[in-house]
Design an enzyme around this catalytic site. Structure first.
Site, short mmCIF file in Angstrom:
data_model
loop_
_atom_site.label_atom_id
_atom_site.label_comp_id
_atom_site.label_asym_id
_atom_site.label_seq_id
_atom_site.Cartn_x
_atom_site.Cartn_y
_atom_site.Cartn_z
N LYS A 163 0.83 -1.21 0.00
CA LYS A 163 0.00 0.00 0.00
C LYS A 163 0.87 1.26 0.00
O LYS A 163 0.68 2.17 -0.83
CB LYS A 163 -0.90 -0.03 1.24
CG LYS A 163 -2.05 0.95 1.22
CD LYS A 163 -3.04 0.63 2.34
CE LYS A 163 -2.36 0.64 3.69
NZ LYS A 163 -3.10 0.03 4.76
N GLU A 189 -2.20 8.12 12.73
CA GLU A 189 -1.06 7.31 12.32
C GLU A 189 -0.21 6.92 13.52
O GLU A 189 -0.13 7.66 14.51
CB GLU A 189 -0.16 8.13 11.36
CG GLU A 189 -0.70 8.23 9.96
CD GLU A 189 -0.45 6.96 9.17
OE1 GLU A 189 0.63 6.82 8.59
OE2 GLU A 189 -1.35 6.11 9.13
N ARG A 190 0.46 5.79 13.43
CA ARG A 190 1.47 5.45 14.42
C ARG A 190 2.71 6.30 14.14
O ARG A 190 3.03 6.55 12.99
CB ARG A 190 1.83 3.96 14.34
CG ARG A 190 0.66 3.03 14.59
CD ARG A 190 1.00 1.60 14.19
NE ARG A 190 -0.17 0.73 14.35
CZ ARG A 190 -1.10 0.55 13.42
NH1 ARG A 190 -0.99 1.20 12.27
NH2 ARG A 190 -2.11 -0.24 13.63
#
Length: 497
Positions: A163, A189-190
């Site tokens: 991705k 997001e991390r």
């Protein structure tokens, strides 16, 4: 410390009356700040956005920063305006948080304007009424699921199926060949993902024409809820002021809905079906409708979509799908076979793939490709059990075409050159259609499948088939006699080695 523009001439001071998690109630004795006003407490360390006016002297807000240390009686200062982010040419190659602070440890910003994140979608009179194709230079996408210029595409895929590589390649092609700007918005997001993406973009050389905005997973829901609006404000600057096309990548749009649900729950609103906020449709539309194609430029968006429990009837998925013009589904099985980009052509679709938009030839070719690949998928069980020789001559031809199409739709990427050693290819739509058409007409039936794997245009297959490097991969295919089932099963390993 969050940045903002304070109206020092008329300070409007209030006092906190209650704190419940991220929800803060404040009393103002002079005049109430408008909805969406940004308030500051504890020497501007804590930012609060007004979401409701409770009565003549009280407002209720949601904190955009952690609320540790807040207490009743703490003074609050009205900034005199809404949440703002910087716009201008100098924001390129930088990474921001929801307040417009740079988080990439680079020098401070200069010569930028500050604009509100709350902006109306472009008026209908300014919108382009033409449906145009947004060419990505990636064969599988341009041929089978063409993207709309100024449209929204959903990207569905789990971890490790390519991705991020696909998004990176689109950014590279957008910058290098469309004179455009790419904007990455990470919602929930991390921090690891953000840091890795920033480093990958820098190494791939695409950072100079890119902006990154992150609302990390550990930040309060109010912050994650607004980071999408902040990124869109920056994208609108490049579209409306610089007259450039913008590629906006959002990862993940479901986390925007999730943050809105948390905010709604904290504010005490009655939940709707499955616990979602009653205002979900309005909130998502307010974000999505700003992504549009106008007379000055276009914002084309590709959004990663998480489908809860793979339930496509979930309200979050249903509301998101209603905005999308194309769906790109990545398959773990295709990734394991080495067929990159690992796009599943039978599950992916596009509303642009109609004769009136892409043309009669493109439409018929795409339908024929899907039909061939679908027939091959049905025949796989028979091949596994009985072998290829048990198929009729016509079915064998279908299998040969389908396998060659699958390999032709793979493509070496510019952003993976350093890992694969293969030079990246950008393929025009005409070249991609021409290649697929010639394969369907059996022009390459005598060529080994490996000659079509990881090439750009179809003409490269001839050079690859005649080169000495291709010989080892060709020989197993040229053994006398019919292929047996085991050889068909292991053909992937031979082709892609």
């Amino acid at each position: 410390m969050p940045k903002g523009e304070l109206d020092l001439n008329s300070p409007n001071l209030g006092v906190i009356t209650s704190v419940r998690g991220s929800v803060v109630d404040i009393r103002f004795d002079s005049h109430l700040p408008p909805i969406y006003s940004l308030l500051y407490a504890k020497e501007r360390e804590i930012a609060i956005e007004v979401l409701a006016q409770l009565d003549a002297s009280h407002v209720r807000g949601i904190a955009l920063t952690p609320t540790q240390g807040l207490a009743r009686g703490t003074p609050v200062e009205d900034s005199g305006g809404p949440l703002k982010v910087p716009v201008g040419k100098n924001i390129l190659s930088r990474m921001f948080d929801v307040f417009g602070n740079t988080i990439d440890r680079e020098p401070a910003l200069r010569d930028v304007q500050w604009r509100s994140v709350h902006r109306a979608p472009p008026a209908l009179s300014r919108r382009s009424t033409q449906s145009e194709i947004f060419e990505t230079g990636i064969k599988a996408i341009d041929v089978l699921m063409p993207l709309e210029r100024g449209g929204k595409a959903g990207l569905f895929g789990g971890a490790g199926v390519g991705k991020t590589v696909l998004l990176t390649e689109m950014i590279h092609n957008m910058i290098g060949h469309h004179n455009g700007v790419s904007l990455f918005c990470g919602i929930g997001e991390r921090c690891r993902e953000g840091e890795e993406l920033y480093r990958d973009m820098k190494e791939a050389g695409v950072l100079p024409n890119m902006v990154m905005v992150f609302g990390q997973m550990n930040e309060p829901p109010g912050s994650r809820f607004r980071v999408g609006h902040a990124a869109l404000t920056m994208a609108e600057y490049f579209r409306d002021d610089e007259h450039r096309d913008v590629l906006l990548l959002i990862d993940n749009i479901f986390r925007f809905i999730q943050a809105g649900s948390e905010v709604s729950g904290l504010l005490g609103q009655m939940p709707s079906r499955l616990g979602y906020q009653p205002t979900m449709g309005t909130e998502l539309s307010g974000l999505e409708e700003r992504i549009a194609n106008t007379d000055t430029g276009a914002i084309t968006s590709i959004q990663a979509v998480y489908v809860p429990a793979d339930d496509f009837t979930d309200p979050a998925a249903v509301h998101t799908f209603s905005h999308l013009s194309a769906s790109i589904v990545l398959s773990r099985k295709r990734a394991s076979e080495g067929l990159f980009p690992a796009i599943d052509p039978l599950q992916s679709s596009s509303k642009m793939a109609t004769p009136g938009i892409v043309g009669e030839r493109h439409y018929l070719l795409a339908q024929e490709i899907r039909r061939t690949l679908a027939q091959y998928a049905e025949l796989k069980d028979i091949i596994a059990m009985l072998g290829l020789e048990q198929l009729s001559p016509e079915d064998r031809n279908v299998v040969a075409r389908a396998r060659r199409l699958e390999r032709f739709l793979t493509q070496p990427f510019f952003t993976t050159e350093q890992f694969t050693g293969l030079k990246g290819k950008l393929v025009s739509l005409d070249d991609a259609l021409n290649g697929c058409e010639r394969i369907l007409h059996d022009e390459f039936k005598d060529y080994p499948e490996s000659a079509l794997y990881m090439i750009g245009t179809i003409d490269e297959a001839k050079a690859k088939a005649s080169s000495p490097a291709a010989e080892p991969a060709v020989k197993p295919q040229e053994k006398p006699g019919k292929q047996t089932a085991p050889e068909v099963e292991h053909a992937d390993d031979t082709d892609e080695s």
